[in-house]
Design a protein around this motif. Structure first.
Motif, PDB file in Angstrom:
ATOM      1  N   ALA A   1       0.846  -1.360  -0.110  1.00  0.00           N
ATOM      2  CA  ALA A   1       0.005  -0.107   0.066  1.00  0.00           C
ATOM      3  C   ALA A   1       0.845   1.333   0.035  1.00  0.00           C
ATOM      4  O   ALA A   1       1.894   1.375   0.596  1.00  0.00           O
ATOM      5  CB  ALA A   1      -0.920   0.090   1.214  1.00  0.00           C
ATOM      6  N   GLY A   2       0.448   2.109  -0.832  1.00  0.00           N
ATOM      7  CA  GLY A   2       1.268   3.620  -0.858  1.00  0.00           C
ATOM      8  C   GLY A   2       2.267   3.404  -1.830  1.00  0.00           C
ATOM      9  O   GLY A   2       2.959   4.481  -1.935  1.00  0.00           O
ATOM     10  N   LEU A   3       2.637   2.449  -2.354  1.00  0.00           N
ATOM     11  CA  LEU A   3       3.984   2.379  -3.293  1.00  0.00           C
ATOM     12  C   LEU A   3       3.343   2.666  -4.706  1.00  0.00           C
ATOM     13  O   LEU A   3       2.239   1.986  -5.041  1.00  0.00           O
ATOM     14  CB  LEU A   3       4.605   1.081  -3.281  1.00  0.00           C
ATOM     15  N   ALA A   4       4.070   3.261  -5.632  1.00  0.00           N
ATOM     16  CA  ALA A   4       3.553   3.434  -7.031  1.00  0.00           C
ATOM     17  C   ALA A   4       3.975   2.172  -7.612  1.00  0.00           C
ATOM     18  O   ALA A   4       4.482   1.271  -7.233  1.00  0.00           O
ATOM     19  CB  ALA A   4       4.546   4.595  -7.301  1.00  0.00           C
ATOM     20  N   LEU A   5       3.408   2.054  -8.795  1.00  0.00           N
ATOM     21  CA  LEU A   5       3.449   0.945  -9.583  1.00  0.00           C
ATOM     22  C   LEU A   5       4.875   0.601 -10.060  1.00  0.00           C
ATOM     23  O   LEU A   5       5.398  -0.858  -9.799  1.00  0.00           O
ATOM     24  CB  LEU A   5       2.760   0.994 -11.002  1.00  0.00           C
ATOM     25  N   GLU A   6       5.739   1.569 -10.226  1.00  0.00           N
ATOM     26  CA  GLU A   6       7.228   1.370 -10.426  1.00  0.00           C
ATOM     27  C   GLU A   6       7.813   0.527  -9.137  1.00  0.00           C
ATOM     28  O   GLU A   6       8.750  -0.211  -9.261  1.00  0.00           O
ATOM     29  CB  GLU A   6       8.048   2.589 -10.928  1.00  0.00           C
ATOM     30  N   GLN A   7       7.627   1.211  -7.926  1.00  0.00           N
ATOM     31  CA  GLN A   7       8.097   0.624  -6.760  1.00  0.00           C
ATOM     32  C   GLN A   7       7.510  -0.645  -6.532  1.00  0.00           C
ATOM     33  O   GLN A   7       8.397  -1.600  -5.974  1.00  0.00           O
ATOM     34  CB  GLN A   7       7.638   1.536  -5.501  1.00  0.00           C
ATOM     35  N   ARG A   8       6.317  -1.121  -6.774  1.00  0.00           N
ATOM     36  CA  ARG A   8       5.875  -2.340  -6.638  1.00  0.00           C
ATOM     37  C   ARG A   8       6.626  -3.456  -7.506  1.00  0.00           C
ATOM     38  O   ARG A   8       7.168  -4.471  -6.957  1.00  0.00           O
ATOM     39  CB  ARG A   8       4.207  -2.555  -6.908  1.00  0.00           C
ATOM     40  N   ALA A   9       6.832  -2.919  -8.589  1.00  0.00           N
ATOM     41  CA  ALA A   9       7.552  -3.597  -9.366  1.00  0.00           C
ATOM     42  C   ALA A   9       9.245  -3.992  -9.057  1.00  0.00           C
ATOM     43  O   ALA A   9       9.732  -5.029  -8.970  1.00  0.00           O
ATOM     44  CB  ALA A   9       7.568  -3.114 -11.032  1.00  0.00           C
ATOM     45  N   ALA A  10       9.721  -2.832  -8.627  1.00  0.00           N
ATOM     46  CA  ALA A  10      11.203  -2.894  -8.079  1.00  0.00           C
ATOM     47  C   ALA A  10      11.158  -3.939  -6.683  1.00  0.00           C
ATOM     48  O   ALA A  10      12.061  -4.647  -6.440  1.00  0.00           O
ATOM     49  CB  ALA A  10      11.606  -1.550  -7.826  1.00  0.00           C
ATOM     50  N   GLY A  11       9.924  -3.812  -5.778  1.00  0.00           N
ATOM     51  CA  GLY A  11       9.992  -4.618  -4.864  1.00  0.00           C
ATOM     52  C   GLY A  11       9.954  -6.095  -5.064  1.00  0.00           C
ATOM     53  O   GLY A  11      10.787  -6.736  -4.355  1.00  0.00           O
ATOM     54  N   TRP A  12       9.202  -6.384  -6.204  1.00  0.00           N
ATOM     55  CA  TRP A  12       8.888  -7.876  -6.602  1.00  0.00           C
ATOM     56  C   TRP A  12      10.322  -8.346  -7.156  1.00  0.00           C
ATOM     57  O   TRP A  12      10.661  -9.273  -7.017  1.00  0.00           O
ATOM     58  CB  TRP A  12       7.987  -7.940  -7.692  1.00  0.00           C
ATOM     59  N   ALA A  13      10.979  -7.304  -7.836  1.00  0.00           N
ATOM     60  CA  ALA A  13      12.475  -7.852  -8.580  1.00  0.00           C
ATOM     61  C   ALA A  13      13.343  -7.858  -7.376  1.00  0.00           C
ATOM     62  O   ALA A  13      14.221  -8.933  -7.327  1.00  0.00           O
ATOM     63  CB  ALA A  13      12.863  -6.779  -9.547  1.00  0.00           C
ATOM     64  N   ILE A  14      13.284  -7.306  -6.329  1.00  0.00           N
ATOM     65  CA  ILE A  14      14.225  -7.515  -5.297  1.00  0.00           C
ATOM     66  C   ILE A  14      14.092  -8.634  -4.644  1.00  0.00           C
ATOM     67  O   ILE A  14      14.883  -9.443  -4.392  1.00  0.00           O
ATOM     68  CB  ILE A  14      14.107  -6.078  -4.260  1.00  0.00           C
ATOM     69  N   GLU A  15      12.775  -8.782  -4.300  1.00  0.00           N
ATOM     70  CA  GLU A  15      12.376 -10.023  -3.447  1.00  0.00           C
ATOM     71  C   GLU A  15      12.784 -11.201  -4.233  1.00  0.00           C
ATOM     72  O   GLU A  15      13.309 -12.330  -3.561  1.00  0.00           O
ATOM     73  CB  GLU A  15      10.752 -10.198  -3.311  1.00  0.00           C
ATOM     74  N   LYS A  16      12.613 -11.154  -5.454  1.00  0.00           N
ATOM     75  CA  LYS A  16      12.895 -12.472  -6.236  1.00  0.00           C
ATOM     76  C   LYS A  16      14.501 -12.678  -6.472  1.00  0.00           C
ATOM     77  O   LYS A  16      14.736 -13.671  -6.547  1.00  0.00           O
ATOM     78  CB  LYS A  16      12.093 -12.605  -7.618  1.00  0.00           C
ATOM     79  N   MET A  17      15.161 -11.738  -6.518  1.00  0.00           N
ATOM     80  CA  MET A  17      16.603 -11.520  -6.600  1.00  0.00           C
ATOM     81  C   MET A  17      17.025 -12.385  -5.354  1.00  0.00           C
ATOM     82  O   MET A  17      17.933 -13.402  -5.294  1.00  0.00           O
ATOM     83  CB  MET A  17      17.168 -10.302  -6.742  1.00  0.00           C
ATOM     84  N   LEU A  18      16.633 -11.987  -4.212  1.00  0.00           N
ATOM     85  CA  LEU A  18      16.913 -12.645  -2.814  1.00  0.00           C
ATOM     86  C   LEU A  18      16.480 -14.070  -2.940  1.00  0.00           C
ATOM     87  O   LEU A  18      17.091 -14.934  -2.099  1.00  0.00           O
ATOM     88  CB  LEU A  18      16.261 -11.632  -1.698  1.00  0.00           C
TER      89      LEU A  18
END
Ligand SMILES: N[C@@H](CCC(=O)N[C@@H](CS)C(=O)NCC(=O)O)C(=O)O
Length: 236
Positions: A79-96
């Motif tokens: 909640a509160g994240l822009a679409l681009e931040q949501r996408a970056a969050g997913w990418a960080i999560e899956k890298m880890l």
């Protein structure tokens, strides 16, 4: 009440598994109460922990647990994240989860010293006469998974270089912010916190641990999240 099937506390953390710690952290972010059950591994629907039982609904895998909690309890972890931040969050999560995690597995299970100080202790409950055999079999299974995943084919130096890149990326992306995307936690923080905390345990001697220990913002991040969500595990 949600029942979380977990391994149990190890290495001064609420659980031995980064994925279980991630699921616990998501539940804490959501403010949902849960009880733990350490006896469910043999019945795990996907052969892995974590999974949950929410009044009869069984959900396996930390990411599907996230999706379930979002749907069932009307939560948006981002909640509160822009679409681009949501996408970056997913990418960080899956890298880890799909890359860094395996480096951690390699460091914990294949290195002799780390294995003896760490995962070898998971087998303390196995009957003494068969304990060495069980240990050797499971370790072999882990080595096979690492080879199948691909990282198990690299040299120690190559693995260390890959780990340093992941840690550098995470540290730079976190910067001076309390959480990855600012003042409030989002889904990717649950994974990032879990991986960082599991890497910093004293039992692990590894270039991964050195890389995290060399990043002051990651140490502070681990300490901050432990204090906020798992105070009984935070150092005084
Ligand atoms: N994708 C799964 C990964 C879970 C996972 O790898 N769990 C490990 C512990 S960290 C496990 O239960 N391993 C047991 C096995 O592979 O036999 C998730 O997100 O929950």
């Amino acid at each position: 009440m949600i029942k979380l099937y977990s391994f149990g506390p190890y290495f001064g953390l609420p659980d031995a598994s980064p994925f279980v710690l991630k699921a616990m952290t998501l539940l804490k972010f959501a403010g949902l109460r849960y009880v733990e059950d350490h006896s469910g591994f043999g019945r795990a629907p996907k052969g892995k922990l974590p999974y949950i039982d929410d009044d009869g609904t069984i959900v396996a895998d930390s990411t599907f647990i996230r999706f379930y909690l979002e749907k069932k309890y009307g939560i948006d972890f981002d909640a509160g994240l822009a679409l681009e931040q949501r996408a970056a969050g997913w990418a960080i999560e899956k890298m880890l989860e799909e890359h860094y995690y395996w480096l951690l597995v390699q460091a914990r299970w294949i290195d002799e010293g780390n294995f003896a100080r760490g995962p070898a202790k998971f087998f303390a409950g196995a009957p003494a006469p068969i304990r060495p055999l069980v240990k050797a079999l499971i370790r072999k299974k882990v080595a096979r998974s690492l080879r199948a995943q691909g990282l198990g084919r690299h040299s120690k130096d190559e693995l260390a270089e890959l780990g340093r890149r992941d840690i550098e990326a995470l540290s730079v992306l976190l910067g001076d912010k309390p959480y990855l995307f600012g003042e409030a936690p989002s889904a990717a923080d649950a994974t990032a916190f879990a991986m960082v905390a599991q890497t910093l345990v004293g039992e692990l001697v590894s270039p991964l641990r050195d890389a995290v220990a060399g990043r002051r913002n990651l140490i502070a991040y681990r300490d901050r999240l432990l204090a906020a969500y798992f105070p009984s595990f935070a150092s005084a």
